[in-house]
Scaffold this motif. Structure first.
Motif, PDB file in Angstrom:
ATOM      1  N   ALA A  14      -4.510   2.692  -2.645  1.00 16.11           N
ATOM      2  CA  ALA A  14      -4.374   2.204  -1.279  1.00 16.11           C
ATOM      3  C   ALA A  14      -5.096   0.885  -1.132  1.00 16.11           C
ATOM      4  CB  ALA A  14      -4.954   3.220  -0.329  1.00 16.11           C
ATOM      5  N   LYS A  15      -4.429  -0.024  -0.491  1.00  8.93           N
ATOM      6  CA  LYS A  15      -5.107  -1.265  -0.154  1.00  8.93           C
ATOM      7  C   LYS A  15      -4.525  -1.736   1.157  1.00  8.93           C
ATOM      8  CE  LYS A  15      -1.862  -4.022  -2.741  1.00  8.93           C
ATOM      9  NZ  LYS A  15      -1.594  -5.011  -3.709  1.00  8.93           N
ATOM     10  N   PRO A  75      -5.206  -1.619   4.600  1.00  3.87           N
ATOM     11  CA  PRO A  75      -5.705  -1.405   5.939  1.00  3.87           C
ATOM     12  C   PRO A  75      -7.192  -1.655   6.115  1.00  3.87           C
ATOM     13  CG  PRO A  75      -5.107   0.668   4.903  1.00  3.87           C
ATOM     14  CD  PRO A  75      -4.629  -0.426   4.020  1.00  3.87           C
ATOM     15  N   GLN A  76      -8.013  -0.926   5.365  1.00  3.47           N
ATOM     16  CA  GLN A  76      -9.438  -1.013   5.678  1.00  3.47           C
ATOM     17  C   GLN A  76     -10.272  -1.621   4.561  1.00  3.47           C
ATOM     18  OE1 GLN A  76      -7.681   1.871   6.015  1.00  3.47           O
ATOM     19  NE2 GLN A  76      -7.914   2.633   8.081  1.00  3.47           N
ATOM     20  N   ALA A 108       0.812  -1.213   0.000  1.00  6.65           N
ATOM     21  CA  ALA A 108       0.000   0.000   0.000  1.00  6.65           C
ATOM     22  C   ALA A 108       0.842   1.256   0.000  1.00  6.65           C
ATOM     23  CB  ALA A 108      -0.898  -0.002   1.215  1.00  6.65           C
ATOM     24  N   THR A 109       1.971   1.200   0.599  1.00  4.89           N
ATOM     25  CA  THR A 109       2.705   2.431   0.787  1.00  4.89           C
ATOM     26  C   THR A 109       3.961   2.459  -0.054  1.00  4.89           C
ATOM     27  OG1 THR A 109       3.716   1.351   2.625  1.00  4.89           O
ATOM     28  CG2 THR A 109       1.869   2.764   3.097  1.00  4.89           C
TER      29      THR A 109
END
Lengths: 311, 623
Positions: free
Chosen positions: A20-21, A23-24, A2-3
């Motif tokens: 983004a993938k 975390p949530q 993600a980062t």
């Protein structure tokens, strides 16, 4: 990851983006397909769609399931459901030999008919066989890949029948003659020639008539309006100024202006004292006034209002 | 003025924020449910069972510099930074009641580290560079027992402090070429230090972990190795990793013993997290995350959390050792925030490091756009939502596709120095071409004609003398208003590109907005006032003193014009009634300057962003 964008060094001014993938992100969301052209993207499609798992259909259950289960559990082999063959089989020493097949005939066919009993006897035991049993028996005799030779086709007809007589007609000659004798094909009728019309290229008479009528009407209408206006004006004390009177006034004004202007031009160049200034200013004002009036009386259509005079 | 508590409080819906730079700032509570961390000057207690259920311990006056929790989990201690020459507080909080128990004030400028004794009877605290003292506090009487200079004059600053696991009277400190074991004598009210002998090795100790039997301590150093020191003999025993090429770059910033006690987990400055197996301290597993790892805290025997300076929290399992990102947020000041038109589901924030798009309901990050070494100062969405337009400090305007973050176009040299304000018009033809009105640090307001292939300058309006801070366009796209830090707001004609009106005030204007019917204007700025202006002739209608102390940075008005929202350096979000001009609600929670506030297009939420990188979402009560 993600980062991916964060800690690395990138060539300057080259944007890096990371979807983004992690975390949530809910596992039950469908990723939104990204269009090929960045100009087609839209923020309103950014949130991944909630994926609702479709409800499962009821599992299929055969209506014979209980019966099948019962049969299965009754310890009978599935292949054993028919029981032993109800046919007397040949003794191994009396297997089918060459030409035996020809001896087998279809019951009911006269030519090679044989009593089922005879066949049965030929097959072996000589016991009586029912007709139905015989059919299944016959099937058992015939090889799978071979045509069923026991079934006879219809016999070849004995006579040749009536042959069709050949025609003696000369079609080629006939066709040539037909063409020669027929009259020539008529060409299609030509279109009417509008060029030959009497009034071709000119305005049609009816239009001319209409135009002149319209003009006349318009003229009449304008005249009526004018009349109405003048009568109204007279009534309200507004009178048009006659043209000769107007020109007289205009000429007078022009003459006055000429005179004043020549005086003005002759003023001394040094304007130093108060009376001189006053005189100059006064003349300028008057000139301006004259100019305004000349401008006003230059119009051809002037109406005088006398209504104020009478009351 | 009345106190903040006299007003009706705004209900906080959610927070996106985590202060990752505090060493050991992420702590998992022993109940397995709560996580404790700091966010600016607030201590946050996060409940992992429910979404968006944070509780805040507010009391610090400046940024929190360290946090500690007692072994039994009943008390939290937090220390702060303050200005030079002032005393920095330590606050003891009751975890169960979530309230402040006592302030302990002796350290100057900064509290560097805190540690509870195993029984929870004592608290050891370490002052910062300017304080250089160790103090032990009695937590029954909340009084200092004794204090002592943290290091001798010959050695340098002390950076870390850790209590032993079983001994209530021994703790250790480490720092620049200093590693000391302290013995506390309560009856004599004295602490005695014994220096550890490390021989030739000179290190800067950033963190200390102590094994469960209090036999050895493991000191993470800036050199990137871990020193094993015997606590009884106070002698250096061993250092690892064994090979010099394996030393961690940018040092070890956090260390923790594995629950089995057979390995040390080290978090490093370059984002590496590694397991160093005892007794040889050889690396058996290692992984890399984004940002330097400042805290490691165990969740259960098999998993631990790692907090990084880039405000990411990772969950890592000891078995497969692959990090999964649990939460992330901005770690630099947030400069701007915007919603797409008619959608309250997502919003975009621009910080000094990157632009992120968030899901407003779940607080999940949907997209991140980073341009290295550049700062984004302002963002806005194109009216149809097909483009995210941003202004940067290199003077360029960049537009990105909002789904993938790909660059659509960039306008070079849009402004000298930097682009500070942006606004977009409706498309003026069927191809969807539109105009951007941009303002820069050079004080110019420029209008750009944007089509898919080509972008060109329509006109530049040069009247402002200072940075343009905010631009708003009328609904009919014929007029816009720009506010500037030169103390003027100018209403521009967007057909002739000339000034229509100018508003003056003795203030650096920070924000401007139209009343919904566009008959009036609202401005805010450093004069702490909100002013109502007539949009037609630019005359001042009314002024409200909206803040007692500080600048008002953010301003937004609801779509029907009943309320407007302010946020400023006084750290409060205030909702005012427009007609009455009085405060309706106040939101308390931010710990640094609020940079911008925005009301969601459906009017249900207020989103405020602040300089520490936190995003607060408040519920705007229905009228």
């Amino acid at each position: 990851m993600a980062t991916a964008a964060a800690p690395h060094q990138f060539p300057a001014a080259q944007a890096t983006a990371a979807r983004a993938k992690g975390p949530q992100v809910d596992p039950r969301t469908k990723p939104v397909p990204i269009p090929g052209d960045p100009h087609d993207e839209t923020v309103y499609r950014l949130i991944p769609e909630e994926y609702v798992v479709p409800p499962k259909e009821q599992r299929y259950r055969s209506q014979f399931a209980d019966q099948a289960r019962g049969e299965y559990n009754s310890n009978r082999k599935s292949t054993a459901s028919m029981g032993p063959a109800k046919v007397q089989v040949n003794h191994p020493s009396e297997f089918l030999k060459r030409g035996d097949r020809a001896k087998i005939t279809v019951p009911g066919e006269p030519a090679l008919a044989a009593e089922p009993a005879a066949i049965a006897s030929e097959v072996g035991a000589g016991d009586f066989l029912a007709i139905s049993d015989f059919a299944s028996f016959r099937c058992a005799l015939v090889d799978k890949g071979q045509p069923d030779r026991t079934v006879r086709k219809a016999p070849v007809p004995k006579t040749l029948g009536d042959a069709i007589q050949p025609s003696h007609k000369n079609f080629i000659k006939q066709n040539a003659l037909d063409n020669i004798n027929s009259s020539a094909k008529k060409t299609q009728k030509s279109h009417p020639s509008y060029l030959a019309k009497r009034d071709y290229g000119r305005t049609p008479d009816y239009l001319k008539r209409c135009i002149s009528e319209l003009k006349e009407q318009e003229y009449r209408h304008a005249r009526e309006l004018l009349e109405m206006e003048s009568s109204k004006n007279v009534h309200e004390g507004v009178v048009p100024l006659p043209d000769e009177e107007r020109s007289k006034i205009l000429n007078g004004l022009k003459a006055n202006w000429e005179k004043l202007n020549s005086d003005y031009q002759r003023l001394s160049l040094t304007v130093d004292t108060v009376p001189k200034i006053a005189r100059k200013v006064n003349m300028e004002q008057q000139l301006k006034q004259y100019e305004e009036l000349i401008e006003k009386f230059s119009h051809t259509n002037i109406h005088l209002n006398f209504s104020g005079l009478f009351n | 003025m009345a106190d903040v508590s006299d007003f009706q409080q705004l209900k906080l819906d959610s927070i996106i924020g985590f202060g990752g730079t505090v060493p050991g700032g992420l702590i998992k509570h022993r109940d397995g449910i709560h996580t404790i961390y700091s966010l600016g000057s607030t201590v946050v207690i996060n409940d992992s069972r429910k979404k968006n259920s944070q509780e805040f311990l507010q009391g610090h006056t400046n940024v929190v510099s360290c946090i500690a929790i007692s072994k039994d989990g009943k008390q939290i201690a937090s220390g702060q930074v303050t200005h030079m020459g002032f005393q920095a507080d330590i606050i003891i909080w009751d975890f169960e009641e979530r309230k402040l128990l006592r302030r302990l004030t002796l350290h100057k400028v900064k509290v560097q580290a805190l540690a509870f004794s195993p029984s929870g009877k004592y608290l050891a605290s370490l002052g910062g560079e300017d304080d250089n003292s160790v103090i032990v506090w009695d937590l029954e009487k909340f009084a200092a027992i004794c204090g002592s200079p943290a290091s001798t004059d010959s050695s340098g600053v002390t950076l870390s402090l850790t209590y032993l696991n079983k001994d209530d009277h021994t703790f250790v400190t480490g720092g620049f070429a200093t590693l000391r074991v302290w013995e506390l004598n309560v009856t004599q009210r004295k602490i005695r230090a014994a220096d550890c002998q490390t021989g030739q090795i000179k290190r800067i100790v950033k963190c200390i972990a102590i094994d469960f039997d209090d036999e050895f301590m493991y000191c993470g150093t800036t050199t990137g190795d871990l020193l094993q020191v015997n606590l009884r003999t106070k002698l250096f025993k061993h250092s690892g990793p064994p090979k010099e090429k394996d030393l961690f770059s940018q040092g070890i910033l956090s260390a923790a013993l594995s629950p089995q006690g057979d390995a040390v987990i080290a978090g490093c400055g370059d984002g590496t997290i590694a397991i160093l197996k005892l007794p040889k301290l050889s690396i058996i597993k290692s992984t890399k995350v984004s940002g330097s790892v400042t805290s490691i805290t165990f969740d259960d025997d098999k998993t631990f959390f790692a907090g990084t300076a880039y405000s990411n929290i990772y969950k890592i399992s000891m078995d497969d050792f692959s990090p999964s990102l649990k939460s992330t947020c901005h770690y630099a000041p947030i400069n701007d925030i915007c919603f797409p038109r008619d959608s309250s589901d997502v919003f975009a924030t621009a910080s000094d490091t990157d632009i992120r798009i968030w899901n407003a309901h779940t607080s999940a990050e949907l997209l991140r756009i980073a341009v290295p070494n550049l700062e984004c100062k302002c963002i806005t969405f194109k009216k149809d939502g097909k483009s995210l337009i941003s202004g940067w400090n290199d003077g360029k305007i960049r537009a990105f596709g909002p789904q993938s973050g790909r660059l659509q176009y960039e306008i070079n040299d849009a402004h000298k120095r930097g682009v500070t304000a942006l606004a977009v018009t409706e498309p003026y033809n069927d191809r969807g071409d539109f105009r951007i009105v941009s303002g820069g640090e050079d004080g110019q307001v420029r209008v750009w004609k944007i089509s898919k292939q080509v972008q060109h300058l329509e006109d530049a309006m040069k009247e402002h003398k200072g940075t343009v801070t905010c631009i708003k366009i009328r609904k009919n796209n014929l007029e816009c208003v720009s506010s500037s830090s030169d103390g003027s707001c100018i209403i521009w004609d967007l057909t002739r590109y000339v000034r229509n009106q100018v508003l003056f005030a003795p203030s650096f204007f920070k924000a401007v907005c139209y009343f919904p019917d566009e008959s009036q204007l609202l401005t805010s700025g450093t004069d702490r006032k909100v002013a109502y202006w007539e949009a037609f002739d630019g005359s001042l209608i009314r002024e409200l003193e909206a803040s007692q102390s500080d600048t008002i940075n953010g301003l937004d008005i609801t779509t029907e014009g009943k309320y407007f929202v302010l946020g400023g350096s006084d750290k409060l979000v205030k909702v005012y009634r427009y007609e009455e001009g009085d405060v309706a609600f106040v939101g308390v929670g931010h710990s640094t300057d609020i940079m911008k506030v925005k009301i969601s297009p459906n009017g249900s939420h207020i989103v405020s962003v602040s300089a520490e990188g936190a995003i607060f979402s408040w519920v705007l009560p229905k009228a």
